[in-house]
Design a protein around this motif. Sequence first.
Motif, PDB file in Angstrom:
ATOM      1  N   LEU A 256       1.013  -1.247   0.037  1.00 45.27           N
ATOM      2  CA  LEU A 256      -0.372  -0.041   0.128  1.00 45.27           C
ATOM      3  C   LEU A 256       0.604   1.702   0.109  1.00 45.27           C
ATOM      4  N   THR A 257       1.681   1.153   1.035  1.00 41.71           N
ATOM      5  CA  THR A 257       2.981   2.675   0.754  1.00 41.71           C
ATOM      6  C   THR A 257       3.248   3.443  -1.045  1.00 41.71           C
ATOM      7  N   SER A 258       4.079   2.020  -1.671  1.00 42.33           N
ATOM      8  CA  SER A 258       4.409   2.419  -2.715  1.00 42.33           C
ATOM      9  C   SER A 258       3.468   2.699  -3.698  1.00 42.33           C
ATOM     10  N   SER A 259       2.222   2.093  -4.108  1.00 40.95           N
ATOM     11  CA  SER A 259       0.994   2.223  -4.719  1.00 40.95           C
ATOM     12  C   SER A 259       0.603   3.292  -4.346  1.00 40.95           C
ATOM     13  N   SER A 260      -0.082   4.233  -3.325  1.00 39.91           N
ATOM     14  CA  SER A 260      -0.804   5.079  -2.760  1.00 39.91           C
ATOM     15  C   SER A 260       0.196   6.116  -2.649  1.00 39.91           C
ATOM     16  N   GLY A 261       1.398   6.336  -2.613  1.00 41.32           N
ATOM     17  CA  GLY A 261       2.632   7.011  -2.885  1.00 41.32           C
ATOM     18  C   GLY A 261       2.544   7.708  -4.466  1.00 41.32           C
ATOM     19  N   TRP A 262       2.527   6.483  -5.144  1.00 39.53           N
ATOM     20  CA  TRP A 262       2.394   6.241  -6.431  1.00 39.53           C
ATOM     21  C   TRP A 262       1.233   7.564  -7.054  1.00 39.53           C
ATOM     22  N   MET A 263       0.082   7.058  -7.070  1.00 40.14           N
ATOM     23  CA  MET A 263      -0.954   7.613  -7.219  1.00 40.14           C
ATOM     24  C   MET A 263      -1.030   8.998  -6.313  1.00 40.14           C
ATOM     25  N   LEU A 264      -0.867   9.106  -5.225  1.00 40.60           N
ATOM     26  CA  LEU A 264      -1.004  10.615  -5.191  1.00 40.60           C
ATOM     27  C   LEU A 264       0.207  11.831  -6.233  1.00 40.60           C
ATOM     28  N   TYR A 265       1.310  11.119  -6.121  1.00 41.91           N
ATOM     29  CA  TYR A 265       2.330  11.607  -6.713  1.00 41.91           C
ATOM     30  C   TYR A 265       1.789  12.024  -7.896  1.00 41.91           C
ATOM     31  N   ASN A 266       0.677  11.332  -8.411  1.00 38.76           N
ATOM     32  CA  ASN A 266       0.144  11.214 -10.161  1.00 38.76           C
ATOM     33  C   ASN A 266      -0.994  12.410 -10.286  1.00 38.76           C
ATOM     34  N   TRP A 267      -1.517  12.552  -8.889  1.00 40.22           N
ATOM     35  CA  TRP A 267      -2.619  13.350  -8.738  1.00 40.22           C
ATOM     36  C   TRP A 267      -2.096  14.766  -8.374  1.00 40.22           C
ATOM     37  N   MET A 268      -0.988  15.013  -7.933  1.00 43.65           N
ATOM     38  CA  MET A 268      -0.204  15.765  -7.977  1.00 43.65           C
ATOM     39  C   MET A 268       0.614  17.248  -8.907  1.00 43.65           C
ATOM     40  N   ILE A 269       0.907  16.228  -9.652  1.00 44.22           N
ATOM     41  CA  ILE A 269       1.928  16.027 -11.424  1.00 44.22           C
ATOM     42  C   ILE A 269       0.900  15.917 -11.910  1.00 44.22           C
ATOM     43  N   ALA A 270      -0.143  14.881 -11.961  1.00 43.84           N
ATOM     44  CA  ALA A 270      -0.405  15.254 -13.314  1.00 43.84           C
ATOM     45  C   ALA A 270      -2.686  16.006 -13.256  1.00 43.84           C
ATOM     46  N   GLY A 271      -2.729  15.777 -11.964  1.00 40.32           N
ATOM     47  CA  GLY A 271      -4.053  15.681 -11.537  1.00 40.32           C
ATOM     48  C   GLY A 271      -4.836  14.433 -11.890  1.00 40.32           C
ATOM     49  N   SER A 272      -4.526  13.508 -12.010  1.00 34.63           N
ATOM     50  CA  SER A 272      -4.915  12.361 -11.828  1.00 34.63           C
ATOM     51  C   SER A 272      -4.598  11.796 -11.304  1.00 34.63           C
ATOM     52  N   PRO A 273      -5.313  10.573 -10.529  1.00 34.04           N
ATOM     53  CA  PRO A 273      -4.189   9.213  -9.228  1.00 34.04           C
ATOM     54  C   PRO A 273      -3.874   8.438 -10.766  1.00 34.04           C
ATOM     55  N   LEU A 274      -4.592   8.267 -11.400  1.00 29.58           N
ATOM     56  CA  LEU A 274      -4.404   7.167 -12.292  1.00 29.58           C
ATOM     57  C   LEU A 274      -3.656   7.136 -13.916  1.00 29.58           C
ATOM     58  N   ASN A 275      -2.874   8.545 -13.448  1.00 27.81           N
ATOM     59  CA  ASN A 275      -2.501   9.040 -15.161  1.00 27.81           C
ATOM     60  C   ASN A 275      -1.685   7.990 -15.638  1.00 27.81           C
ATOM     61  N   PHE A 276      -0.647   7.565 -14.953  1.00 23.72           N
ATOM     62  CA  PHE A 276       0.086   6.354 -14.929  1.00 23.72           C
ATOM     63  C   PHE A 276      -0.352   5.446 -15.788  1.00 23.72           C
ATOM     64  N   LEU A 277      -1.689   5.057 -15.833  1.00 20.07           N
ATOM     65  CA  LEU A 277      -2.518   4.076 -16.238  1.00 20.07           C
ATOM     66  C   LEU A 277      -3.294   4.288 -17.597  1.00 20.07           C
ATOM     67  N   ASN A 278      -3.598   5.113 -17.270  1.00 20.18           N
ATOM     68  CA  ASN A 278      -4.579   5.540 -18.660  1.00 20.18           C
ATOM     69  C   ASN A 278      -4.462   7.097 -19.405  1.00 20.18           C
ATOM     70  N   GLY A 279      -3.354   7.681 -18.668  1.00 22.37           N
ATOM     71  CA  GLY A 279      -3.532   9.276 -18.583  1.00 22.37           C
ATOM     72  C   GLY A 279      -2.324   9.175 -20.311  1.00 22.37           C
ATOM     73  N   PRO A 280      -1.835  10.758 -21.173  1.00 26.03           N
ATOM     74  CA  PRO A 280      -1.560  11.177 -22.169  1.00 26.03           C
ATOM     75  C   PRO A 280       0.241  10.043 -22.178  1.00 26.03           C
ATOM     76  N   HIS A 281      -0.021   9.206 -22.718  1.00 26.36           N
ATOM     77  CA  HIS A 281       2.034   8.582 -23.572  1.00 26.36           C
ATOM     78  C   HIS A 281       1.911   7.517 -22.155  1.00 26.36           C
ATOM     79  N   SER A 282       0.732   7.320 -21.588  1.00 28.80           N
ATOM     80  CA  SER A 282       0.636   6.039 -20.367  1.00 28.80           C
ATOM     81  C   SER A 282       0.302   4.961 -21.672  1.00 28.80           C
TER      82      SER A 282
END
Length: 544
Positions: A256-282
């Motif tokens: 949970l630490t890594s998964s929640s931390g990475w989703m929080l980072y994505n939300w802060m940087i890209a505006g979506s916690p799942l940007n790494f999954l379905n965002g531009p250039h994913s």
Amino acid sequence: MTTIPSSRPRADTVGSLTQEIRLRHVMRLRRQDDPRRGGDRGAMIVGLVASVLAVAACTYFYRTGHLLGYHDTYSHLEISRRILVGRTTGIAQLGAIWLPLPHILQSLFAWNTTLYSTGLAGSIVSMASFVACAVLIYRIIRVFSPDRASPGYAGAAVFMLGANMLQHQSTSMDELPFYAFALAAAYGLIRWADTERPTFLLQASLASMLAMLCRYEGWFLAGMLTLTVPVIARRIGCSWPDTRGLTGMFAAFGLLTSSSGWMLYNWMIAGSPLNFLNGPHSSADQMARRTTDVETGNIGKTLLAYGNALLAEHGLVVLVTAAVGLVVFLLGERLSARSLPVLVLGAIMPFFLWTIYRGQAPIGVPPVNEYLLNARFALVGALPAAVLIGYLVARLPKRAVPAAALTVIVGMAGLSITAFRQDGLVSVREVTEDLSAQQDQARVADFLRTGTTGPIMLDLIGNERAAFPVLDRVIYDGTKIGRENIWERALRSPRSVGARVVLMRGSGARGADAVFTALHGTAGMAGFQVRYEADGYTVYQFLS
């Protein structure tokens, strides 16, 4: 009357003391060679041999020009360098698609221009991970073979002497750090199952957390390892309350630490916690634009492509021997608590099959495809194969073990030497194909480096090789002035952000880039003149 003490008790005391000293000396020597106490001299030997092999292989591939070649090696190095060096630095330069840990590790070296430009900044991280992998494989096998070191040497040799592994550990790709942390997590769980000491479980959870920050298959691995924790806990006699607590601890740190931390980072940087999954250039976005991957959606072609990749990466002899080792492992361990983490390592390969079949990641291997692409997805098979072959050697009759271990070591050395002599490394062939496909970018990169001055505006996506030698001058979609991201302004008027050079890609296999789409033929290019035009690329220089 005075009684004179007898000398016999004193002699007995001296004799007992001498025996005690000798006994303690013997026990100390045994502890030094006990793999369960972490003082095994064999681990140091394996580490030393792995270090020599790593440096020798890196030197060889540096001279042959194969440290840089995979298209992704340039991206990894550029991300790593931008963290500390360039027009805009900081943690946000990690981006929100690729997982951050390999880039953070490479950034420790990529700030140095020589290490960055040669690719050695990434090689250092991969080589250190390669050595760690070899030692961890040895230690895992020693848990199953505590009284004999030779099976551990054999298993480590299967990993260390793999020709394609030697090439891959010379690059800046992110597989080797993932392998190291995955093996560390498996080793921690195996030791916990073997000793019942929860300290090893905590170590495994931390390693799992780090593996999740290297590659996305680490998320699958962490989930599978979390599921094994309650099974192991019950088999070693933990109560239900203890089982829940231990599982919760592993899940919290290892999943949970890594998964929640990475989703929080994505939300802060890209505006979506799942940007790494379905965002531009994913991966999903890139796969949606691909139309030539015949292996996706067809289970037969998926199995054939991945099977051919396994065969190309490891060879038939290793795969067959590992398969025999798996049978012996299952019969010998009978799904014991300590055997489960090894099986989880092997489950990464079916996970790759699923992602390829579902169209989440491409792989290209002849004859299914006409090209090589991501054959390294099969390289992970070296981890369970090395452990299983070491286990197979350990289960042989005692007198046959040293000879069998030597046979494995010599055999692996012979296979590797043959592969090098015959240019039979699939990894080198894929790098060569990638280098050939990047010649258009290499030519424009040379012109940007030698024929232009001042800040260069370009779209990094798909142009990583072109930007590589001039990265410190680049204005791209992550460039900021103060807290303002200036990319949108640059797409309207390059001069407004200080750009003196503009690179556009108007055609080619990757199609038109964002700069061409936004600026070609517009008033925003007033004052710029064409300085270079070839291979679908156009370089404009502002003439004051």
